[in-house]
Structure formats: C-alpha cells, structure tokens
Write a protein that holds these residues in place. Structure first.
Motif, PDB file in Angstrom:
ATOM      1  N   LYS A 191      17.543 -19.566  13.576  1.00 30.86           N
ATOM      2  CA  LYS A 191      18.501 -19.605  12.456  1.00 30.86           C
ATOM      3  C   LYS A 191      17.953 -20.432  11.302  1.00 30.86           C
ATOM      4  O   LYS A 191      18.125 -20.085  10.133  1.00 30.86           O
ATOM      5  CB  LYS A 191      19.825 -20.174  12.944  1.00 30.86           C
ATOM      6  N   CYS A 192      17.292 -21.552  11.650  1.00 28.43           N
ATOM      7  CA  CYS A 192      16.697 -22.402  10.612  1.00 28.43           C
ATOM      8  C   CYS A 192      15.594 -21.653   9.873  1.00 28.43           C
ATOM      9  O   CYS A 192      15.512 -21.702   8.642  1.00 28.43           O
ATOM     10  CB  CYS A 192      16.161 -23.672  11.257  1.00 28.43           C
ATOM     11  N   GLU A 193      14.743 -20.949  10.637  1.00 27.59           N
ATOM     12  CA  GLU A 193      13.678 -20.158  10.034  1.00 27.59           C
ATOM     13  C   GLU A 193      14.237 -19.023   9.182  1.00 27.59           C
ATOM     14  O   GLU A 193      13.692 -18.682   8.128  1.00 27.59           O
ATOM     15  CB  GLU A 193      12.788 -19.586  11.149  1.00 27.59           C
ATOM     16  N   LEU A 194      15.372 -18.483   9.609  1.00 30.83           N
ATOM     17  CA  LEU A 194      16.008 -17.384   8.870  1.00 30.83           C
ATOM     18  C   LEU A 194      16.464 -17.853   7.497  1.00 30.83           C
ATOM     19  O   LEU A 194      16.309 -17.141   6.496  1.00 30.83           O
ATOM     20  CB  LEU A 194      17.189 -16.843   9.683  1.00 30.83           C
ATOM     21  N   GLN A 195      17.027 -19.068   7.440  1.00 32.50           N
ATOM     22  CA  GLN A 195      17.487 -19.612   6.151  1.00 32.50           C
ATOM     23  C   GLN A 195      16.301 -19.816   5.197  1.00 32.50           C
ATOM     24  O   GLN A 195      16.396 -19.536   3.997  1.00 32.50           O
ATOM     25  CB  GLN A 195      18.208 -20.935   6.387  1.00 32.50           C
ATOM     26  N   LYS A 196      15.183 -20.312   5.753  1.00 32.77           N
ATOM     27  CA  LYS A 196      13.994 -20.508   4.911  1.00 32.77           C
ATOM     28  C   LYS A 196      13.493 -19.184   4.351  1.00 32.77           C
ATOM     29  O   LYS A 196      13.122 -19.083   3.179  1.00 32.77           O
ATOM     30  CB  LYS A 196      12.886 -21.168   5.726  1.00 32.77           C
ATOM     31  N   LEU A 197      13.474 -18.147   5.212  1.00 30.09           N
ATOM     32  CA  LEU A 197      12.990 -16.846   4.769  1.00 30.09           C
ATOM     33  C   LEU A 197      13.908 -16.227   3.724  1.00 30.09           C
ATOM     34  O   LEU A 197      13.446 -15.556   2.796  1.00 30.09           O
ATOM     35  CB  LEU A 197      12.857 -15.914   5.970  1.00 30.09           C
TER      36      LEU A 197
END
Length: 382
Positions: A80-86
């Motif tokens: 989820k954290c990586e998704l926000q960055k992307l």
C-alpha cells in the motif's frame, strides 16, 4: 481553392537579390548561407532533444502504470505504501507528458513558420533503380554432370588456368581474362581451390598464397555477376575497375576474404595429410597382422614387463622360465596372443612332443623365422 500562402516566405537562393556596389557580394552570400545552416542545425538539435525527452517520459509512464496494476491486487502494508508512491509518480509523469506535448506543438508551429530554402523545397524520393528481371528456369545439374563438366573443362583449359593463377598484377589479370573469357566461370574457381590445397600439402606455401589471391579474384567476379544477374564474362572488367580505384571498403572485404580462404586451405590440407597418415598406418598395421589377425606391436605392448624383456633380449630359455612362473591360465592367454600375432612361432614339427610337453606343464616352442631386423625394429619379434 488552392492556398498559395506557403510561398510567401521562401529563401530560394543566396544570390537572388541585388546588393549595394560597396558590399562584398560573395562574402554576403556566404554569411547568409552559413546563418541559415546554423539555424537549421539548431532547430534539428531542439527536435532531437524533444524526441528523446518525450520518448523517455512515455516509457517511464508505461512502466509506472504496469507497476500500479501489479500492486492493486496486493493487500500488505508495504504494498500500500509503494502504491501511494507510484500514484504520486504517475501524476508527476502525466504532467511532464503534457509539457512535452506542448513543446512538440511549439516545434511544429516553429517549423511551419520557417521559410523554405533550396535545402527544404524538395527531398529525395529514392536513390536506386529496380529492374524487373525474368527469372531463369534452369534445371539443376546432378553431381555426375557437374563432375563430368569440370573434368572436360580442365582437360581443355588446364594450361590457361595455371597461367592465370600465376599472375600478380591487376592489369595482367584483366588483360589475360579479356583474351581468354572462357576462364571466367565456376570451373576455374574450383580448379584453383583444389590447386591451392595441393600446393599447401606439398608445403609450397608462398606459391599457395599467390594462387589463393587469384582464386579470390575469380570468386569475387562470380559473386559480382550473381548480384548483377549477368554473365560473369560481362562484368569482370567492372570488378577490376572497382578494385583498382582503391575503394577502401571493397579492398578490405577482398583482403579479409583472402586471409580467411588461406586459413581454410591450410585446414583442408592438414586434414588431408592426417587422413593419408592414418590410411598409411592402417595399411602397415594390416601388413604386419599375424596368422590369428592380431597386431604384434599391440600384443607386445600388452605383455607383462617380464615377457617383454624376454622378447627384447631374444632369450628363449628366459622366456620358457618366465612362462613357467606365471599362472597356467595367464601364460596360455599371453602365449596364444603371441602366436596369433606372429610374435612367436610354435614348433609344429614336433606336435606330439608339444602335446606331451603340455601334459608335463612345459610347452615346446620353436624360434620364429628370421626377418629383416630393420622392418621389425621395435616390434619385439625374436
């Protein structure tokens, strides 16, 4: 209705206007031309930078969208954290994409407003001519027909082929082929190849390299004829014209093929020599086979060292003593192989005594026939 506005701003040439008598006209024309060339180069550089930047942006955007699709199905906190960055990166990349689109539109407008000149009024459509050539319906020759054709040709022109193979200068080769156009064919090239291998086998290396040069000359002429789809006799002059004008690329290709051909000739010659040696050794081996079909050299090498010493010293008594010390089965095995190879000849005249001797455990043997010592040198025969 035809729009003639595109003709309003045209720089057709650098010398179309009249100039003041006090102005150096040639210098002015050179300056105008140089300025125009610099403007065109600057615009071309801007377009290349745009194409590179827009391409990189589009590639990054596609990669980011692919990663987003993969992470949408994940449920872990890290995902989820990586998704926000992307998602933030995707937003930034879309903004960059719009910026590049605007820059591309500005470049197109700038190009449209640029005046036409002698370099941009027209462009080359094509730079080669293509001719429709009717394909030849030529029946393939069988191997027997090719061999017979080659044999007939060589019988008729062997002297002329060898003369051509000995030539060194381009002009001499061209003149000789002009006088003997029948030599410009596949059969000449094949004969020269075989001759090169024969010379290398005979260790005539310098002569082989000379003939190899003429072989590649003939092969290049044949390849040129295939590419032009003409008879080789009609284009060999074209080859010599090209090679004598020092066409660097063509000359390098010629020299590379020549060196590769000489290496192939050396390989073929070495293979032929090895084959001849192998056949000779096999023939010699068959000549020395004994009555039982065994090779005396191979049998001698397989004997125990004690038995080998007996054959080396040619001491019959030592041989009989050594045999009695061996196990009966082992002694019989080795002596039977010696007999089958002709390394040892039993006393056939006293067969009854031999049988009696076998019963007593002491076989009777006869010294083998006298043979040429040089011939049997190293074979261990008594």
């Amino acid at each position: 209705m035809v729009d003639y506005s595109v003709w309003d701003h045209i720089e057709v040439s650098d010398d179309e206007d009249d100039t003041h008598p006090n102005i150096d006209t040639p210098s002015l024309f050179r300056w105008r031309h140089q300025a125009r060339v610099e403007r065109m180069e600057e615009f071309q550089k801007e377009r290349e930078e745009y194409e590179k930047g827009a391409g990189d942006c589009k590639r990054k955007l596609t990669e980011c969208q692919r990663k987003l699709k993969e992470l949408e199905v994940a449920v872990t906190d890290d995902a989820k954290c990586e998704l926000q960055k992307l998602q933030a990166e995707l937003k930034q990349l879309k903004a960059e994409e719009k910026s590049w689109e605007k820059k591309g539109e500005d470049l197109r407008q700038k190009e449209k407003k640029m005046p036409w000149n002698v370099d941009t009024l027209s462009k080359e459509g094509f730079s080669k001519s293509v001719f429709n050539v009717k394909a030849e319906n030529k029946e393939e020759e069988t191997e027997e027909q090719k061999e017979q054709k080659h044999k007939t040709f060589v019988e008729k022109y062997e002297k002329e082929i060898k003369h051509f193979g000995m030539l060194r200068r381009w002009d001499d080769s061209q003149k000789y082929l002009s006088d003997n156009p029948s030599l410009v064919c596949e059969e000449t090239a094949n004969y020269l190849v075989i001759w090169c291998i024969d010379l290398e086998v005979e260790e005539k290396h310098a002569l082989m390299e000379q003939v190899a040069h003429q072989t590649i000359v003939m092969q290049f002429i044949l390849e040129l004829a295939k590419s032009l789809k003409v008879d080789p006799r009609a284009c060999f002059r074209q080859f010599f014209t090209k090679i004598k004008t020092a066409d660097q690329q063509y000359m390098e290709a010629f020299n590379d093929e020549l060196e590769a051909f000489k290496e192939r000739v050396k390989g073929r010659a070495q293979a032929r020599i090895e084959k001849a040696i192998k056949e000779y050794e096999e023939e010699e081996r068959k000549k020395r086979l004994g009555p039982g079909g065994l090779d005396p050299v191979e049998v001698y090498e397989s004997l125990p060292s004690e038995l080998q010493k007996c054959f080396d010293t040619k001491d019959i008594q030592m041989l009989q003593d050594t045999i009695t010390k061996l196990e009966p089965v082992e002694a019989k095995y080795h002596m039977q192989r010696c007999i089958d190879s002709g390394l040892w000849v039993p006393n056939t005249k006293t067969a009854e005594e031999a049988e009696k001797g076998e019963d007593d455990g002491e076989p009777v043997y006869e010294e083998p026939k006298k043979e040429d010592p040089e011939k049997n040198k190293g074979e261990g025969k008594l």
